[in-house]
Scaffold this active site. Structure first.
Site, mmCIF file in Angstrom:
data_model
loop_
_atom_site.group_PDB
_atom_site.id
_atom_site.type_symbol
_atom_site.label_atom_id
_atom_site.label_comp_id
_atom_site.label_asym_id
_atom_site.label_seq_id
_atom_site.Cartn_x
_atom_site.Cartn_y
_atom_site.Cartn_z
ATOM 1 N N SER A 37 18.332 10.503 15.454
ATOM 2 C CA SER A 37 17.773 11.883 15.477
ATOM 3 C C SER A 37 19.001 12.844 15.723
ATOM 4 O O SER A 37 19.917 12.910 15.365
ATOM 5 C CB SER A 37 16.619 11.874 16.649
ATOM 6 O OG SER A 37 15.976 13.142 16.428
ATOM 7 N N ASP A 150 12.441 10.703 11.254
ATOM 8 C CA ASP A 150 13.130 10.468 12.521
ATOM 9 C C ASP A 150 13.156 8.955 13.078
ATOM 10 O O ASP A 150 12.163 8.464 13.132
ATOM 11 C CB ASP A 150 12.431 11.247 13.594
ATOM 12 C CG ASP A 150 13.461 11.553 14.764
ATOM 13 O OD1 ASP A 150 13.985 10.647 15.156
ATOM 14 O OD2 ASP A 150 13.492 12.676 15.305
#
Length: 257
Positions: A37, A150
């Site tokens: 991320s 993610d």
């Protein structure tokens, strides 16, 4: 050598840049990075040789509205194409992991199979996009036959991505930007959602933290929200000064390698 695993954390991930700047200032050698991320973004640009303070300036110069075009899809609120174009502007079109100055592993989540997926070779931008494609906000990234989102969803501190590589003397440092905040207020829907996600994602870092030789987790970050991007300079300085304060621990870690 230090092996750095950089967590996700939204705006709090900007602290990674301050931490990396302090590590450079202390002259500590970095041998390998792994990121997820916002940590994936910081790790990638650092591995590409961009100084942390320059990465911060690049981020502050970004027009956020450019990155939040509404998607004509039921799979995400925003298009991720503009983000990919931004990455390519700075990293180069068709850039690869092999072109980086440091070995890097990026972690994303396969939304179909429900597993973490690691990338450390080949094209760089698609895995970087996937690792930072927050579910619901962004459409999943289609890459190598997978639907990727993610990586923090299942693994928000990718220590295992460092442990799988045999490297004599590599000391594993987990850099976690989501310290728990027992005083968090969640008296509205936004607060409840943010608190729920933080607790869920935080739980998947417990085992990863146990595999670290050292954990860097600036406690001041608990005061910040996931979307506190306007406080980028403050977040950077927190990471920077916290890491300078841990210089003795980091240097001892390397001496004992």
């Amino acid at each position: 050598m230090l092996g750095l695993a950089l967590s996700g954390g939204g705006a709090r991930g900007i602290a990674h840049l301050g931490i990396l700047a302090a590590i450079d200032e202390l002259g500590l050698p970095v041998g390998r990075l792994a990121g997820v991320s916002s940590g994936a973004i910081a790790a990638t640009f650092y591995a590409a040789g961009v100084p942390p303070r320059e990465i911060l300036r690049m981020f502050q110069a970004v027009n956020i509205t450019r990155l939040t075009r509404i998607a004509l899809s039921r799979y995400g609120l925003f298009k991720i194409d503009a983000v990919g174009t931004l990455f390519e502007e700075h990293l180069g079109v068709g850039c690869t992991f092999e072109q980086l100055r440091l070995p890097l592993t990026l972690v994303s989540t396969d939304l179909v199979e429900g597993v973490s997926v690691r990338f450390s070779s080949g094209l760089l931008v698609p895995p970087l996009l996937a690792s930072s494609a927050v579910p619901i906000l962004y459409k999943p990234v289609e890459f190598e036959g997978r639907q990727l989102v993610d990586g923090g969803l299942l693994n928000n501190l990718p220590v295992e991505a460092l442990l799988e590589h045999e490297h004599p003397g590599l000391r594993i440092v987990g850099v976690h930007c989501n310290p728990p905040n027992p005083e968090a207020q969640f008296n509205n829907l936004r607060g409840v959602i943010e608190r729920t996600l933080n607790l869920a994602i935080g739980s998947n870092t417990v085992l990863s933290k146990q595999h670290c030789d050292l954990l860097l987790e600036p406690p001041e970050l608990r005061r910040f929200r996931t979307m506190s991007y306007r406080r980028a300079s403050e977040l950077f300085e927190i990471g920077y000064h916290y890491t300078l304060g841990r210089a003795t621990d980091l240097e001892a870690l390397l001496r004992n390698a």
